[in-house]
Every structure is written in structure tokens, then in C-alpha cells.
Design a protein around this motif. Sequence first.
Motif, PDB file in Angstrom:
ATOM      1  N   ARG A  39       2.751  -7.130   0.205  1.00  0.00           N
ATOM      2  CA  ARG A  39       1.931  -6.017  -0.295  1.00  0.00           C
ATOM      3  C   ARG A  39       1.493  -5.084   0.832  1.00  0.00           C
ATOM      4  NH1 ARG A  39       0.458  -6.839  -5.614  1.00  0.00           N
ATOM      5  NH2 ARG A  39       0.723  -8.980  -6.327  1.00  0.00           N
ATOM      6  N   TRP A  40       1.307  -5.624   2.043  1.00  0.00           N
ATOM      7  CA  TRP A  40       0.887  -4.803   3.185  1.00  0.00           C
ATOM      8  C   TRP A  40       2.047  -4.033   3.797  1.00  0.00           C
ATOM      9  CZ3 TRP A  40      -2.221  -9.371   5.566  1.00  0.00           C
ATOM     10  CH2 TRP A  40      -3.423  -9.529   4.864  1.00  0.00           C
ATOM     11  N   GLY A  41       3.269  -4.310   3.354  1.00  0.00           N
ATOM     12  CA  GLY A  41       4.423  -3.538   3.790  1.00  0.00           C
ATOM     13  C   GLY A  41       5.191  -4.096   4.971  1.00  0.00           C
TER      14      GLY A  41
ATOM     15  N   THR B 257       8.079  -6.125   6.867  1.00  0.00           N
ATOM     16  CA  THR B 257       9.438  -6.524   6.531  1.00  0.00           C
ATOM     17  C   THR B 257       9.496  -8.046   6.559  1.00  0.00           C
ATOM     18  OG1 THR B 257      10.221  -6.556   8.812  1.00  0.00           O
ATOM     19  CG2 THR B 257      10.379  -4.438   7.622  1.00  0.00           C
TER      20      THR B 257
END
Length: 73
Positions: A56-58, A60
Motif C-alpha cells: 500500500r505504501w508503494g 516494489t
Amino acid sequence: MLESIAECETADHSMNVAELHNWIESWYRHSVAVGYIQPMYVMDNFTAVRLENYFRWGLTPSECADVMFGTLH
């Protein structure tokens, strides 16, 4: 109108679940490839929640693996 909104939310949720599933698979493959974990790794609930938050925080999948298992400096 409400049915359309509900259908959109359900479709978005399904897509997010599918994206999360694919992201976790990539995280797993990367973690095994670099030697952080061994195949047949069993994930506990705490790790699953961490993975979902990193997704959710982006981050990878490889960034997440490095954060979770990498050496701290």
C-alpha cells in the motif's frame, strides 16, 4: 445508482487483491533468488500484514524484501 457504486467498489477490491497477490508472488521470488528465504517459506500473519502495508505504501517487491531481510548498516 447504488448498485453501480457497490459494483465498482467490489471490482476495485478484487483488482487490489489480485495486484497484492501478484506483488507478494514477486516478493517471494525475489526473496528466494537473493537468498533471504528458502523455498517453502511459511508466512505468518504478522509478515502478511507487513507485506500488505509495504504494498500500500508503494514499495516494489524487491525493496520490500531488502527492508525486511537486508542487513542494517
